[in-house]
Scaffold this active site. Structure first.
Site, mmCIF file in Angstrom:
data_model
loop_
_atom_site.group_PDB
_atom_site.id
_atom_site.type_symbol
_atom_site.label_atom_id
_atom_site.label_comp_id
_atom_site.label_asym_id
_atom_site.label_seq_id
_atom_site.Cartn_x
_atom_site.Cartn_y
_atom_site.Cartn_z
ATOM 1 C CD GLU A 85 -29.088 1.092 -11.453
ATOM 2 O OE1 GLU A 85 -30.195 1.646 -11.326
ATOM 3 O OE2 GLU A 85 -28.323 0.856 -10.499
ATOM 4 C CB THR B 185 -33.485 -3.377 2.955
ATOM 5 O OG1 THR B 185 -32.889 -2.409 2.088
ATOM 6 C CG2 THR B 185 -34.483 -2.678 3.869
ATOM 7 N N GLY C 97 -32.500 -4.239 -5.218
ATOM 8 C CA GLY C 97 -33.776 -4.199 -4.509
ATOM 9 C C GLY C 97 -34.311 -5.588 -4.244
ATOM 10 C CG ASP D 151 -25.921 3.982 -9.598
ATOM 11 O OD1 ASP D 151 -26.439 4.227 -10.705
ATOM 12 O OD2 ASP D 151 -26.572 3.907 -8.541
ATOM 13 C CG ASP E 234 -24.157 -1.975 -4.092
ATOM 14 O OD1 ASP E 234 -24.454 -2.031 -5.296
ATOM 15 O OD2 ASP E 234 -25.011 -1.931 -3.178
ATOM 16 C CG HIS E 235 -25.645 1.544 -5.724
ATOM 17 N ND1 HIS E 235 -26.366 1.854 -6.861
ATOM 18 C CD2 HIS E 235 -26.311 0.520 -5.136
ATOM 19 C CE1 HIS E 235 -27.420 1.066 -6.947
ATOM 20 N NE2 HIS E 235 -27.396 0.233 -5.918
#
Length: 288
Positions: free
Chosen positions: A133, A237, A213, A103, A81-82
């Protein structure tokens, strides 16, 4: 059962659901996520973000993630991820990750596209899928990091027409789109523009859309996003927060002078994460 990003997104497309993608920067979160997926018999994506490197090195946790995925009773994609640099993406591929995200959202369109093309070439050698992205979810991605703001003016919504060109020229398998979500804790109720998702799907030949998000979004909005074409939802999160709350609650149960055992807190944290993840998975699979 270890599968590629392409394969797991195909399952999501066939079922018209979204697959949950959960960051697992530790054995406790890893076991919680795979345990939840197996109890619900749902496919799942386990992820490690480059920003988690200070917590535990990719070189350590990555191998464990791949091993757990192979032994799982449900389809599991191991995804980076990222990923911010191409060498880091290559490190994940060398470990055995079956999906990588480049990313380049803070770069110019041209530089983002060129680096994404290189990521696709790298991944093709191992059969891994690639997520990229276009646009920006703002906040931590932009480097502002100011949690006191109630509005984030650094967001850049994805342009469906631009997405069409980006997907066609890069050859990616999934596109993370900005349509109103934000990384981290939500300070206000998010206002999501589902037309962006529908537009990207329409223009870019039904490319699987990724929702970043995802923590903190309401169930109705999740369902609307999935019906619009979201096939992967990133969630970390609030899962991480649930573990912290569980530890705090555990400490409150102790009598004065009673010893605090780290192992007991870890067990409470893992239990809480598993339950939190199960609820998220059921929402993404339109089971409730």
């Amino acid at each position: 059962m270890l599968v590629t990003l392409k394969e797991i997104l195909l399952i999501a497309e066939e079922r018209q659901i979204a697959v949950g993608a959960f960051n697992t920067p530790g054995l406790e979160s890893l076991q919680a996520v795979i345990g939840a997926a197996q109890e619900l018999s749902l496919p799942v994506i386990i992820q490690f973000a480059q920003c988690h490197e200070p917590w535990i090195p990719l070189s350590v946790i990555g191998k464990i993630m791949v091993d757990h995925a192979k032994e799982a009773k449900v389809p599991v994609c191991v995804h980076l991820d990222h990923g911010e640099t191409l060498p880091y993406l290559q490190q994940a591929l060398d470990i055995g990750f079956t999906g990588i995200m480049y990313d380049g959202s803070t770069l110019s369109y041209e530089e983002n596209l060129e680096n994404t093309k290189k990521a696709v070439e790298m991944a093709a050698k191992t059969g891994a899928g690639v997520e990229a992205e276009l646009g920006s979810m703002g906040k931590r991605e932009s480097g502002s990091g100011d949690e006191s703001k109630t509005e984030d003016d650094t967001k850049i919504y994805t342009d469906p027409v631009q997405a069409k060109r980006f997907v066609r020229e890069s050859g990616i398998d999934a596109l993370a789109c900005s349509f109103g979500t934000t990384h981290g804790i939500y300070l206000t109720q998010p206002k999501l523009d589902f037309e962006v998702v529908r537009g990207v799907r329409r223009e870019a030949e039904n490319i699987p859309v990724v929702m970043h998000g995802g923590s903190g979004v309401g169930k109705d909005d999740f369902h609307a996003a999935i019906k619009a074409g979201v096939r992967k939802v990133n969630y970390f999160t609030y899962m991480d927060k649930s573990a912290g709350v569980a530890c705090a609650d555990y400490l409150k149960t102790l009598k004065e002078g009673e010893p605090v055992f780290f192992s007991s807190m870890v067990m409470e944290a893992q239990r809480a994460m598993k339950e939190n993840v199960k609820e998220a998975m059921k929402t993404f699979a339109l089971m409730d």
